[in-house]
Design an enzyme around this catalytic site. Structure first.
Site: not given
Ligand code: HXC
Length: 258
Positions: A65, A109, A112, A132
């Site tokens: 998400a 997400g 999911e 998460e």
């Molecule tokens: C918003 C995101 C994002 C996310 C990546 N980006 N994941 N933006 N939400 N979930 C953005 C980064 O901010 C960055 O933007 C660009 O995408 C590239 O990501 P990087 O981090 O620079 O790439 P990398 O170093 O290769 O790392 C990849 C990654 C990392 C390991 C996937 O991005 C990451 O850990 N992302 C978050 C993963 C996460 O925690 N997901 C769960 C979310 S909570 P910029 O502008 O800086 O270039 C969830 C809850 C669901 O899903 C429930 C809903 C009700």
């Protein structure tokens, strides 16, 4: 129809829906999930579509998400606003088969969403995770329930509590994905599987989906009864007559969804 966050292409009876927010690794924001719900509803209603494939980019199916969109929200915002509830309901309402074709990250997400599809075909580059916990929340659109049913309690707890990622080989070993293929072959494999499904009777395919999904909801006796009644009911269809007749006559069946 034009979408901002998706590319949709319908050909050979398959709707291919590609998540398209490359700058954010296809993070699922309200706009994308709203459009995905809309595209899936359209595919469900389009008589030309007999199977659906959801995919992302080479780098990410979806990295979760959208954290930037969620960061400022309060409990009241997400509880009273039912964050992503209606969109998820719309995805789960689709009766046609849906395949997730996953390359790169399928996190939070994103994992999911892949698990809401009927099965997952993974590229060897796929990485699944429910990180998460690192954000101070738990999974919110099915992770604790669907991952546990898919891979068992031990591995699910491990994934949710440590937030580690699982590679494609582990995902296949654990039963999360049905097949793993080299990344270059992912779309060919997914579209070929979708094409095979599209050749079946839609009536039977919908029945299969309902019966297998039932196994995730009810106990064994109820599930077996549901399956038997579904099996019985299909003898009322022309496609059952045609399918069995074609086998006996050693020819390909001509299903008519009747
Ligand atoms: C918003 C995101 C994002 C996310 C990546 N980006 N994941 N933006 N939400 N979930 C953005 C980064 O901010 C960055 O933007 C660009 O995408 C590239 O990501 P990087 O981090 O620079 O790439 P990398 O170093 O290769 O790392 C990849 C990654 C990392 C390991 C996937 O991005 C990451 O850990 N992302 C978050 C993963 C996460 O925690 N997901 C769960 C979310 S909570 P910029 O502008 O800086 O270039 C969830 C809850 C669901 O899903 C429930 C809903 C009700």
């Amino acid at each position: 129809m034009g979408y901002e966050t998706l590319n949709v292409d319908v050909s050979n009876h398959v709707a291919l829906i590609k998540l398209d927010r490359p700058d954010a690794l296809n993070a699922l924001n309200s706009a994308l999930l709203g459009e995905l719900a809309k595209a899936l509803r359209a595919a469900q209603h389009n008589e030309k579509v007999r199977c659906i494939v959801i995919t992302g980019s080479e780098k990410a199916f979806a990295a979760g998400a959208d954290i930037s969109e969620m960061a400022e929200k309060s409990f009241i915002d997400v509880f009273m606003g039912d964050l992503f509830g209606p969109e998820v309901d719309a995805i789960l309402k689709v009766r046609k088969p849906i395949i997730a074709a996953v390359a790169g990250y399928a996190l939070g997400g994103g994992c999911e969403l892949a698990m809401m599809c009927d099965f997952i075909i993974a590229a060897d580059t796929a990485k699944f995770g429910q990180p998460e916990i690192n954000l101070g929340v738990v999974a919110g659109i099915g992770g604790t329930q669907r991952l546990t049913r898919a891979v068992g309690k031990a591995k699910s707890m491990d994934m949710h509590l440590t937030g580690r990622f699982m590679d494609a080989a582990e995902a296949e070993r654990s039963g999360l994905v049905s097949r793993v293929v080299p990344a270059k072959k992912l779309m060919d494999e997914a579209l070929s599987a979708a094409g095979k499904i599209a050749e079946k009777s839609m009536v039977t395919a919908v029945a299969v989906k309902e019966a297998v999904n039932r196994s995730q909801e009810v106990g064994l006796t109820e599930g077996l009864l549901f399956e038997r009644r579904m099996f019985n009911a299909l003898f009322a269809t022309e496609d059952q007559t045609e399918g069995m007749k074609a086998f006996v006559e050693k020819r390909e069946p001509q299903f008519r969804d009747k």
